[in-house]
Design a protein around this motif. Structure first.
Motif, PDB file in Angstrom:
ATOM      1  N   ARG A 100       9.312  -8.637 -16.312  1.00 19.02           N
ATOM      2  CA  ARG A 100       8.918  -9.710 -17.223  1.00 19.02           C
ATOM      3  C   ARG A 100       7.829 -10.561 -16.589  1.00 19.02           C
ATOM      4  N   GLU A 128       7.987  -4.660 -19.367  1.00 19.19           N
ATOM      5  CA  GLU A 128       8.948  -3.830 -20.093  1.00 19.19           C
ATOM      6  C   GLU A 128       8.849  -4.045 -21.598  1.00 19.19           C
ATOM      7  N   ASP A 129       8.620  -5.266 -22.030  1.00 17.59           N
ATOM      8  CA  ASP A 129       8.526  -5.595 -23.451  1.00 17.59           C
ATOM      9  C   ASP A 129       7.224  -6.363 -23.675  1.00 17.59           C
ATOM     10  N   TYR A 131       5.721  -7.386 -26.292  1.00 16.54           N
ATOM     11  CA  TYR A 131       5.760  -8.425 -27.323  1.00 16.54           C
ATOM     12  C   TYR A 131       6.422  -9.693 -26.781  1.00 16.54           C
TER      13      TYR A 131
END
Length: 241
Positions: A100, A128-129, A131
């Motif tokens: 993150r 990892e994400d 958005y």
């Protein structure tokens, strides 16, 4: 109009940027290693060059991954302060913690940048994400994100890039970078990105004697003015004067 940022790693690149219609430069060193922080002398040379566009300094203390130890964070923050004191219009940083955005690092950088633009570099492509990373960076006050949408070359991830632009929704600038060549500029622009980043470089083979390191001996990279012109012309539909 889509903005164009040129990555520059030597004095020749500064000359090219001053001659062409470049909107800003990312000043760095060692692009074959992904780019690291340039010397303070180079930063001062860039900000003191007549006709140079706004200088945004890459602050990355080493090659490799993007999780930094406290001592490395201290170096990053100090380099941001030095870059600003030398006249940089912005800084380019990135850091992750457990996949993150490293919010603590970014907060310290924004404070040290003292109102200058902060760009989060392609460490973003390792989040990892993506958005969730966009939302985090918006909340922290970051100005833009440099991304290839998770691919080695941005042209291989255009649908993903378009989704990032949609998710950003104008809250933060998504700048496309990674393997940008003149022939793919049109398709990149179609994703809706407001900015494109490229290094437009080629290899110069100098006469070499004794090698000074494991990456030495294969030549050195520098800005290819003709390539940079072609990219700008593809973006602007006219001469890069």
């Amino acid at each position: 109009m889509v903005a164009f940022e040129l990555a520059v790693q030597d004095a020749h690149g500064l000359d090219v940027a001053a001659r062409l219609t470049v909107d800003r430069i990312e000043l760095c060193s060692a692009l074959p290693l992904g780019g690291v922080t340039p010397s303070l002398g180079f930063v001062e040379a860039a900000t003191g060059t007549a006709g140079i566009p706004p200088v945004h300094v890459l602050v990355r203390p080493r090659p490799g991954g993007f999780e930094y130890e406290p001592a490395e964070v201290a170096v990053i923050v100090a380099d941001v302060r030095h870059a600003r004191a030398a006249g940089a219009a912005g800084v380019v940083v990135g850091g992750l913690r457990g996949g993150r955005v490293d919010a603590s690092l970014v907060e310290r950088v924004i404070e040290a940048a003292a109102g200058a633009d902060v760009t989060f570099h392609r460490a973003f492509d390792n989040a990892e994400d993506p958005y969730a990373a966009i939302d985090a960076l918006v909340g922290l006050g970051v100005r833009r994100i440099l991304t290839s949408a998770g691919a080695a070359n941005v042209a291989d991830a255009l649908p993903a890039l378009a989704r990032l632009v949609e998710a950003a929704a104008g809250r933060i600038e998504i700048m496309a970078g990674g393997g940008v060549r003149p022939g793919v500029v049109g398709k990149i622009v179609e994703t809706g990105v407001p900015a494109v980043h490229a290094s437009a470089k080629h290899v110069v083979h100098d006469a070499a004697g004794v090698s000074l390191g494991t990456a030495d001996g294969a030549g050195r990279e520098t800005t290819d003015e003709a390539e940079a012109r072609r990219i700008i012309e593809a973006l602007r539909g006219g001469p890069a004067v």
